[in-house]
Design an enzyme around this catalytic site. Sequence first.
Site, PDB file in Angstrom:
ATOM      1  N   LYS A 131       0.869  -1.172   0.000  1.00 21.73           N
ATOM      2  CA  LYS A 131       0.000   0.000   0.000  1.00 21.73           C
ATOM      3  C   LYS A 131       0.915   1.233   0.000  1.00 21.73           C
ATOM      4  O   LYS A 131       1.469   1.613   1.016  1.00 21.73           O
ATOM      5  CB  LYS A 131      -0.890   0.000   1.256  1.00 21.73           C
TER       6      LYS A 131
ATOM      7  N   GLU B  69       9.743  15.545  16.515  1.00 20.12           N
ATOM      8  CA  GLU B  69      10.223  15.411  15.143  1.00 20.12           C
ATOM      9  C   GLU B  69       9.599  16.487  14.256  1.00 20.12           C
ATOM     10  O   GLU B  69       8.373  16.598  14.174  1.00 20.12           O
ATOM     11  CB  GLU B  69       9.874  14.019  14.609  1.00 20.12           C
TER      12      GLU B  69
ATOM     13  N   CYS C  40      13.446  10.059   8.646  1.00 19.62           N
ATOM     14  CA  CYS C  40      13.285   9.615  10.032  1.00 19.62           C
ATOM     15  C   CYS C  40      14.607   9.492  10.774  1.00 19.62           C
ATOM     16  O   CYS C  40      14.667   9.688  11.983  1.00 19.62           O
ATOM     17  CB  CYS C  40      12.539   8.287  10.065  1.00 19.62           C
TER      18      CYS C  40
ATOM     19  N   GLU D 291       8.773   0.715  11.464  1.00 20.00           N
ATOM     20  CA  GLU D 291       9.929   1.600  11.286  1.00 20.00           C
ATOM     21  C   GLU D 291       9.381   3.014  11.284  1.00 20.00           C
ATOM     22  O   GLU D 291       8.781   3.454  10.311  1.00 20.00           O
ATOM     23  CB  GLU D 291      10.656   1.252   9.975  1.00 20.00           C
TER      24      GLU D 291
END
Length: 411
Positions: free
Chosen positions: A107, A316, A216, A181
């Site tokens: 996806k 973040e 990330c 992740e």
Amino acid sequence: MLMRLADLIEEHAEDFARIAALDNGTPIVTTSVMLPVAVEWTRYYAGWADKISTEVTATLRADGEFSYTLAQPWGVIGAIITWNGPLISLAMKVPAALAAGNTVVVKPSELTPFTAGLFADLAGEAGIPDGVINVLPGGPEAGAALVEHPLVKKISFTGGPDTARKILRSCADLIKPAVMELGGKSGNIVFADADLDTACGVGTFMSVGVLSGQGCAFPTRMIVERPVYDEVVERVRTIAGFLKVGNPFEADTASGPVVSEQALNRILGMIERAKSDGARLVTGGGRLGGDLGEGYFVEPTVFADVDPRSELAQTEVFGPVLSIIPFDGEEQAIEIANSTPYGLSGYVFTNNLRRAHRVAEELETGEVLINGALNLGCTRPFGGIGISGMGKEGGRQGLEEFLQTKTVSMA
């Protein structure tokens, strides 16, 4: 077939670069670096396909017993990939899953659907049968349907913690395993004895240059020893000022736009709050104007004197924003680096080998990169702890995520 797929990815480098620039504004120069990494991951796991081994054990009981294990595929893997590096994300998941004997339903992000389509076309051209790699475009509802489907036996997801929590709630109802992740707020510890050319170059480019900071594992907190602090701040300011932000199709563009208007407004909001929190703006801090004024372009932004407890140091940003924080002594550096709920990557720059190993052991992260070691080596496990996720991609452990162990014992 996977080897042939790797060759085809390599042969279609220009197509992947064009699609990446159109999909999310990734500069051509960045794709030219990322594409060989995707090829390497594909070839690496192709090499594992005929090397999956098992164990034989025996009992010490008098009547004897012979036992062995079987490493078997799960079946159907649901792979939900990220938008910031879709080709890398595909290469980190699909080849390993296939090498272990699974089929995959991918996806892709609704923001970047076209890379996965080309990847699947090339898989067919490589001879991989229909139905082994499936691409399911769509939004959150498509991802939810994939996670909840009873024939999907394991989920591999790359993305943010908020979406991960929703996926894990669905997995919990089905007792379905998952690899996550997720995000990061990586600390980059620069000691006074470090090679500052390398430390400042890598630390700046990898935080406010590559992918416009939308990664990330990027070193977005530069934690600098006090004796070289002012020098490092000035070096970083200079390097950030040289980074060209602009049209991703131009060969000298280092950084393109951020992915959406929503992302633009979120990043600019965090920048404004950082100014109010007392961080010192060194360079950048706004939206680019002129010919780029109608696009989602953010200046490479650097803050110094950042409070380690502030929003900017704890949350973040996922944009081209770097925080610089001073420290006095190794113990304080480690404390600052470990002070966030994230735990994906850590960076250390020092010429003291003993210190490098000592600090690496103390950092609460899934990986530590020392003196400019590169991200995403296919031979080593990659994955975080805390809200940076669980499970591994890369290396033998990345293959074993797609295998389940069955024990057979004979009297």
